[in-house]
Design a protein around this motif. Structure first.
Motif, PDB file in Angstrom:
ATOM      1  N   MET A 220       0.757  -1.179   0.115  1.00  0.00           N
ATOM      2  CA  MET A 220       0.003   0.029  -0.201  1.00  0.00           C
ATOM      3  C   MET A 220       0.913   1.317  -0.038  1.00  0.00           C
ATOM      4  N   TRP A 259      -5.587  -1.654  -2.441  1.00  0.00           N
ATOM      5  CA  TRP A 259      -6.511  -1.676  -1.188  1.00  0.00           C
ATOM      6  C   TRP A 259      -6.865  -3.091  -0.947  1.00  0.00           C
ATOM      7  N   TRP A 262      -4.316  -5.156   0.616  1.00  0.00           N
ATOM      8  CA  TRP A 262      -4.222  -4.834   2.182  1.00  0.00           C
ATOM      9  C   TRP A 262      -5.319  -5.192   2.959  1.00  0.00           C
ATOM     10  N   ARG A 263      -6.508  -5.337   2.361  1.00  0.00           N
ATOM     11  CA  ARG A 263      -7.855  -5.850   3.148  1.00  0.00           C
ATOM     12  C   ARG A 263      -7.556  -7.448   3.305  1.00  0.00           C
TER      13      ARG A 263
END
Length: 301
Positions: A220, A259, A262-263
């Motif tokens: 990220m 993103w 990252w999640r």
């Protein structure tokens, strides 16, 4: 790292020699170098331009050959590299070493004679950086190997520009920075779903040493830095709207995929679809971004 040589002839052929050059990596090198050359808008004889790109490709091939010569034992421990010519036993290591050194010397000298010695010096340094600094020193010793080693893959547009102009200015420096910052999220996305390979081989890649969560956070962070560097040529007035629109759109997609990575909390490779999508898109990202740069520089000149 150096294994005993085979005492029997090995069934190597031209395809094994070609495989030593890492042709998939070379294709990206050739493309970004050509984009750097064309983006310079410098008048250059087509034959000399072709020779410059050929030399850059040969230099990249030499780096790949020297990398595989040194890492043959390591490659044998990983599924995705075990079938390369050296770990698979189709070629002896002396042949690979001689091929790599010879190709490196030939590419540097020819580039210097055909274009200029600044470009030749940058090519020589890029080969040294990948084959020695990254392969021998960084990769086996630090999880930041891809961050620092990413410089090796960032030289091609700088080389193309220098071959055409004989100098280095702000725009090619920014192109270098784009690839430098692109490399960590691109490669760490791959490393996340082949982590077991690196762990088995004892390579301290970030997912192995710091874990998946820390690696996703780093992806990220580098995606944000990449976006800033990618739009910088447009913001600074070095490019026009064609490149600017492409940079904004591509980085919006890249950030959205980062993103999702990252999640993601999966630790099993089968559940790492966000990582695989980011890795796949990252290659397309670079091709489209640099193609837009060339279109912008040539059409809006």
């Amino acid at each position: 790292m150096i294994a005993a040589e085979s005492s029997t002839p090995l069934p190597a052929d031209w395809r094994d020699i070609f495989a030593l050059t890492k042709p998939r990596v070379m294709s990206l090198v050739v493309f970004t170098a050509l984009c750097g050359l064309l983006a310079s808008r410098a008048p250059i004889d087509p034959v000399l331009g072709f020779t410059a790109i050929l030399c850059i490709a040969l230099g990249a091939g030499a780096s790949g050959a020297l990398n595989q010569w040194y890492e043959a034992d390591l490659d044998a421990k990983m599924k995705r590299t075990a079938k390369r010519p050296l770990p698979d036993g189709r070629m002896d290591r002396t042949t690979a070493l001689h091929f790599g050194v010879g190709l490196a010397g030939f590419s540097v000298v020819l580039l210097g004679l055909a274009t200029n010695w600044l470009a030749a010096a940058i090519l020589a340094f890029s080969i040294f950086f990948y084959a020695v600094v990254y392969t021998v020193w960084l990769k086996p010793n630090t999880p930041q190997n891809i961050v620092i080693g990413g410089a090796a893959g960032a030289f091609p547009p700088l080389l193309g520009w220098a071959a055409a102009t004989g100098d280095v200015t702000l725009l090619p420096a920014l192109l270098f920075m784009i690839i430098f910052l692109w490399t960590p999220p691109h490669f760490w996305a791959l490393a996340l779903f082949v982590k077991t390979d690196y762990a088995a081989a004892g390579v301290p890649m970030l997912p192995v040493t710091a874990g998946a969560r820390a690696t996703r956070a780093q992806i990220m962070l580098y995606s944000v830095a990449l976006a800033a560097s990618a739009v910088a040529p447009w913001v600074l007035g070095l490019t026009g709207i064609i490149y600017g629109a492409a940079a904004v759109a591509l980085n919006a997609i890249f950030f959205a995929l980062a993103w999702r990575v990252w999640r993601n909390t999966a630790t099993d490779a089968a559940q790492m679809q966000p990582e695989k999508k980011l890795f796949g898109f990252s290659i397309l990202y670079l091709f489209i971004l640099f193609a837009a740069l060339v279109a912008d520089r040539l059409l809006l000149a």
